[in-house]
Write an enzyme that holds these catalytic residues in place. Structure first.
Site, PDB file in Angstrom:
ATOM      1  N   GLU A 188       0.832  -1.208   0.000  1.00 13.08           N
ATOM      2  CA  GLU A 188       0.000   0.000   0.000  1.00 13.08           C
ATOM      3  C   GLU A 188       0.864   1.254   0.000  1.00 13.08           C
ATOM      4  O   GLU A 188       0.513   2.261  -0.629  1.00 13.08           O
ATOM      5  CB  GLU A 188      -0.928   0.000   1.220  1.00 13.08           C
ATOM      6  CG  GLU A 188      -1.989  -1.089   1.187  1.00 13.08           C
ATOM      7  CD  GLU A 188      -2.873  -0.986  -0.036  1.00 13.08           C
ATOM      8  OE1 GLU A 188      -3.333   0.129  -0.366  1.00 13.08           O
ATOM      9  OE2 GLU A 188      -3.087  -2.030  -0.683  1.00 13.08           O
TER      10      GLU A 188
ATOM     11  N   TRP B 181     -20.437  10.546 -21.404  1.00 13.86           N
ATOM     12  CA  TRP B 181     -21.068  10.908 -20.139  1.00 13.86           C
ATOM     13  C   TRP B 181     -22.335  11.714 -20.411  1.00 13.86           C
ATOM     14  O   TRP B 181     -22.304  12.705 -21.139  1.00 13.86           O
ATOM     15  CB  TRP B 181     -20.138  11.758 -19.293  1.00 13.86           C
ATOM     16  CG  TRP B 181     -18.846  11.117 -18.890  1.00 13.86           C
ATOM     17  CD1 TRP B 181     -17.617  11.345 -19.432  1.00 13.86           C
ATOM     18  CD2 TRP B 181     -18.657  10.145 -17.866  1.00 13.86           C
ATOM     19  NE1 TRP B 181     -16.670  10.577 -18.808  1.00 13.86           N
ATOM     20  CE2 TRP B 181     -17.280   9.830 -17.832  1.00 13.86           C
ATOM     21  CE3 TRP B 181     -19.512   9.515 -16.956  1.00 13.86           C
ATOM     22  CZ2 TRP B 181     -16.740   8.916 -16.937  1.00 13.86           C
ATOM     23  CZ3 TRP B 181     -18.979   8.603 -16.063  1.00 13.86           C
ATOM     24  CH2 TRP B 181     -17.610   8.307 -16.061  1.00 13.86           C
TER      25      TRP B 181
ATOM     26  N   ASN C  20     -11.371   2.045   2.858  1.00  9.25           N
ATOM     27  CA  ASN C  20     -10.882   1.983   1.486  1.00  9.25           C
ATOM     28  C   ASN C  20     -11.725   1.078   0.594  1.00  9.25           C
ATOM     29  O   ASN C  20     -11.992   1.406  -0.569  1.00  9.25           O
ATOM     30  CB  ASN C  20      -9.427   1.502   1.463  1.00  9.25           C
ATOM     31  CG  ASN C  20      -8.826   1.574   0.073  1.00  9.25           C
ATOM     32  OD1 ASN C  20      -8.722   2.642  -0.517  1.00  9.25           O
ATOM     33  ND2 ASN C  20      -8.451   0.431  -0.478  1.00  9.25           N
TER      34      ASN C  20
ATOM     35  N   TRP D 143     -16.200  11.059 -13.224  1.00  3.41           N
ATOM     36  CA  TRP D 143     -15.364  10.844 -12.043  1.00  3.41           C
ATOM     37  C   TRP D 143     -14.894  12.143 -11.396  1.00  3.41           C
ATOM     38  O   TRP D 143     -14.627  12.174 -10.190  1.00  3.41           O
ATOM     39  CB  TRP D 143     -14.154   9.969 -12.382  1.00  3.41           C
ATOM     40  CG  TRP D 143     -13.221  10.517 -13.433  1.00  3.41           C
ATOM     41  CD1 TRP D 143     -13.235  10.249 -14.765  1.00  3.41           C
ATOM     42  CD2 TRP D 143     -12.131  11.439 -13.223  1.00  3.41           C
ATOM     43  NE1 TRP D 143     -12.226  10.940 -15.418  1.00  3.41           N
ATOM     44  CE2 TRP D 143     -11.532  11.666 -14.494  1.00  3.41           C
ATOM     45  CE3 TRP D 143     -11.610  12.080 -12.105  1.00  3.41           C
ATOM     46  CZ2 TRP D 143     -10.434  12.526 -14.654  1.00  3.41           C
ATOM     47  CZ3 TRP D 143     -10.521  12.929 -12.267  1.00  3.41           C
ATOM     48  CH2 TRP D 143      -9.946  13.141 -13.530  1.00  3.41           C
TER      49      TRP D 143
ATOM     50  N   TRP E  54      -9.473   7.840  -8.152  1.00  4.99           N
ATOM     51  CA  TRP E  54     -10.734   8.028  -8.860  1.00  4.99           C
ATOM     52  C   TRP E  54     -10.613   7.584 -10.315  1.00  4.99           C
ATOM     53  O   TRP E  54     -11.511   6.920 -10.854  1.00  4.99           O
ATOM     54  CB  TRP E  54     -11.204   9.483  -8.765  1.00  4.99           C
ATOM     55  CG  TRP E  54     -12.108   9.679  -7.585  1.00  4.99           C
ATOM     56  CD1 TRP E  54     -11.776  10.155  -6.355  1.00  4.99           C
ATOM     57  CD2 TRP E  54     -13.495   9.333  -7.513  1.00  4.99           C
ATOM     58  NE1 TRP E  54     -12.863  10.138  -5.524  1.00  4.99           N
ATOM     59  CE2 TRP E  54     -13.937   9.648  -6.211  1.00  4.99           C
ATOM     60  CE3 TRP E  54     -14.400   8.821  -8.428  1.00  4.99           C
ATOM     61  CZ2 TRP E  54     -15.250   9.439  -5.796  1.00  4.99           C
ATOM     62  CZ3 TRP E  54     -15.726   8.608  -8.014  1.00  4.99           C
ATOM     63  CH2 TRP E  54     -16.140   8.920  -6.719  1.00  4.99           C
TER      64      TRP E  54
END
Length: 484
Positions: free
Chosen positions: A302, A333, A369, A387, A410
Site C-alpha cells: 500500500e 457521459w 478503502n 469521475w 478516482w
C-alpha cells in the site's frame, strides 16, 4: 546573531526525519520557519480533450498557477497540524511564521527582512508547485541567497524508475517490482532524529494569527466531534503507527477489506500532511517484519501504491482534470442529474453500503478503502456521473485528500487511469456488502434507519444501470467517424 536560515514548510509538518530542518539547524545561526498559504482557486482551463463538457458543469476546480485550494476537511486538519508543529518548533527555539500570498514575492521579501543567508525546503510534486519552487529559487539566486531542496515525501524520486524503453511505468505491478529492486539495492535512508535545539535568541518577526485563517468550521460546525477521532500532528502520527503495528498489522491481510473492523492503519492523513515520513513507516514495518515474519508485506505494498500515485502525478500533472487514457475522452457521459449527484453525496441513494460509506465520510472525514471503491464505482458506472464530480467531493470532505492519491484512485476506479480496472469491471454493491459486511455491523453503525428495519428503494436499478454503463463503454470503444 549570525545569518538566518529560513525553513519553508509545506507537506512536511514534522520535526523528525525532516532533511530541510536538519540542514537548516546544521548550518548554524538562527532558524525561522515559514508556513505559507499560497493556494488559490486557479484560472479557467480548457476542456479541449472533453467532447462532453455538459457532463462537467458545476465543477469548481480548474488548474492554475497556484496549488489547489484545500477542501474543508483538509483545512480542519491543517489547523491542528500547524498548532502541533508550532509547539514542536518552540522546543527547538524556532519561531513559526504564518503568511498568505504568492511565494515568489513573500519568500524573498521575508529573507531580505531577516537577513537570510539561505532557504531550505523539501520537494513537492504538483506542476504548479514545481513552477513556484523554481521561480522562488531563481528569485533568491538573483538576490544572492542560496536555496536547497531536499527529498522527504517519497521513498523514491519519480525520475528514478523507467521501463526498459526509457518510458514511465503505467502498470503498478512492474513498477513496484522495479521499485523493490531499487530499494533492495539502495535501502531507504535511516530516518533522521529530531535535531538539537538552535542555540541563541530567536529572531522576532510577525506573521498571521492562525485563528485569523478561519480553518475550522463554525456556522455550522460540521466537524464537531472530530477531535475525539483524530489527533493531527506528529505525535498523533507516531501513536497511530505504533497502535497499528501493535494491534492491527497481524490481521491486516484480511481485516483491511472489512469496513466494520478497525483493521487499517489510518495513517493516510498523517502521510498526506507529512506529519510522518514514508521512511519512518518503512523502517518501523520492516523492523516489525523481522520480528514477525509474514506480517506487514501487504501494508508495504500500500505504501508502494502511494508512491505510484505520486509517480503518475509527476509524469502526468493534469491527473485531477484530464483522463490519463486519452481514448477515454470518447466516453459518452450524460449531462449530470443534480438530484442523483446530491443523493450520492448525502448518502440517500437507497443502496445500503453506498449510503453507509457516504455517511461515514461526512461524519468522520474518512471512509474505509474498500467502501471508497464501491461508492466510486456506483457514481461513475451505475449513475454515469463523471469521475471528476466524485473526485471534487472527496477533495472537500476527506481529511486525507491528497493531490496525487485522490485523482489517481478516482481515475483507477472509473477506468480512465493508469493500470485502471477495466471499465466493464463494475462493483455490485449488494454482493460487496454481503462479502465484506456479512453481519451488517458497518450498515448498522452508519445507517440508523437500517438498524430500525427501514428500507428505501434504490434510486437506480442496479442491473439496468450496469447494462447502460456497459453500452456506453461499448459506444466509446467504437472508432470515431472520420471528419470531412
Amino acid at each position: 546573531m549570525g545569518p538566518v536560515t529560513l525553513l519553508w514548510f509545506r507537506k512536511d509538518l514534522r520535526v523528525s526525519d525532516n532533511p530541510a530542518l536538519t540542514e537548516a539547524i546544521r548550518r548554524g545561526g538562527p532558524v525561522v520557519a515559514l508556513y505559507l498559504d499560497e493556494s488559490a482557486p486557479g484560472a479557467p482551463a480548457s476542456a479541449a480533450d472533453e467532447p462532453y463538457p455538459e457532463a462537467l458543469r458545476g465543477l469548481r476546480y480548474t488548474p492554475g498557477d497556484a496549488p489547489r485550494t484545500p477542501g474543508g476537511a483538509s483545512r480542519w486538519w491543517l489547523e491542528g497540524s500547524l498548532r502541533a508543529l508550532r509547539a514542536e518548533l518552540e522546543q527547538l527555539n524556532i519561531p513559526l511564521i504564518l503568511r498568505r500570498g504568492e511565494a515568489v514575492q513573500i519568500v524573498p521579501e521575508l529573507c531580505a527582512a531577516l537577513g537570510c543567508s539561505g532557504v531550505a525546503w523539501n520537494r513537492r510534486y504538483g506542476a504548479a508547485e514545481a513552477r513556484i519552487d523554481a521561480a522562488v529559487a531563481a528569485a533568491l539566486s538573483a538576490a544572492g541567497i542560496a536555496s536547497r531542496e531536499y527529498s522527504a515525501h517519497l521513498l523514491l524520486e519519480p525520475e528514478v524508475l523507467r521501463t526498459g524503453e526509457g518510458r514511465p511505468y503505467s502498470v503498478f505491478t512492474p513498477f513496484w517490482r522495479r521499485a523493490r529492486e531499487e530499494l533492495s539495492a539502495h535501502p531507504p535512508r535511516t530516518p533522521l532524529p529530531v535535531p538539537p535545539p538552535v542555540v541563541g535568541p530567536a529572531p522576532r518577526v510577525t506573521g498571521d494569527a492562525l485563528e485569523d485563517w478561519g480553518l475550522r468550521p463554525s456556522r455550522p460546525d460540521w466537524a464537531s466531534g472530530w477531535e475525539d477521532i483524530w489527533s493531527p500532528g506528529e505525535r498523533g502520527a507516531r501513536e497511530r503507527l505504533e497502535d497499528f503495528l501493535d494491534e492491527r498489522v497481524a490481521a491486516y491481510r484480511v481485516d483491511r477489506d472489512r469496513p466494520a473492523r478497525a483493521g487499517t492503519s489510518r495513517l493516510s492523513a498523517h502521510l498526506a500532511f507529512g506529519e510522518i515520513s514514508p521512511h519512518q513507516v518503512w523502517e518501523a514495518v520492516e523492523h516489525h517484519r523481522r520480528a514477525h515474519p509474514g506480517e506487514g508485506t501487504e501494508f508495504l505494498t500500500e505504501i508502494g501504491w502511494r508512491e505510484f500515485a505520486h509517480y503518475q502525478l509527476t509524469h502526468f500533472p493534469d491527473l485531477a482534470v484530464r483522463n490519463w487514457r486519452p481514448s477515454f475522452a470518447r466516453f459518452p457521459w450524460p449531462e449530470v442529474d443534480p438530484e442523483l449527484l446530491r443523493a450520492w453525496q448525502t448518502g440517500t441513494t437507497g443502496v445500503p453500503i453506498v449510503d453507509a460509506g457516504m455517511r461515514e465520510l461526512w461524519q468522520t472525514g474518512t471512509m474505509h478503502n474498500r467502501v471508497r471503491m464501491i461508492v466510486a464505482s456506483f457514481l461513475t458506472k451505475n449513475l454515469l456521473i463523471h469521475w471528476r464530480h466524485g473526485e471534487e467531493w472527496f477533495w472537500d470532505t476527506l481529511v486525507d485528500a491528497d493531490p496525487a492519491a485522490n485523482a489517481f484512485n478516482w481515475q483507477w476506479v472509473a477506468g480512465s487511469g493508469a493500470d485502471a480496472a477495466p471499465y466493464f469491471r463494475i462493483f455490485n454493491p449488494e454482493l460487496q456488502r454481503q462479502k465484506f459486511d456479512p453481519n451488517e455491523a458497518y450498515l448498522r453503525r452508519w445507517l440508523p434507519e437500517w438498524d430500525a428495519g427501514l428500507r428505501t428503494p434504490p434510486i437506480v436499478d442496479l442491473r439496468a444501470s450496469r447494462e447502460a454503463a456497459l453500452a456506453a463503454y461499448r459506444e466509446s470503444r467504437e472508432p470515431a467517424e472520420p471528419t470531412t
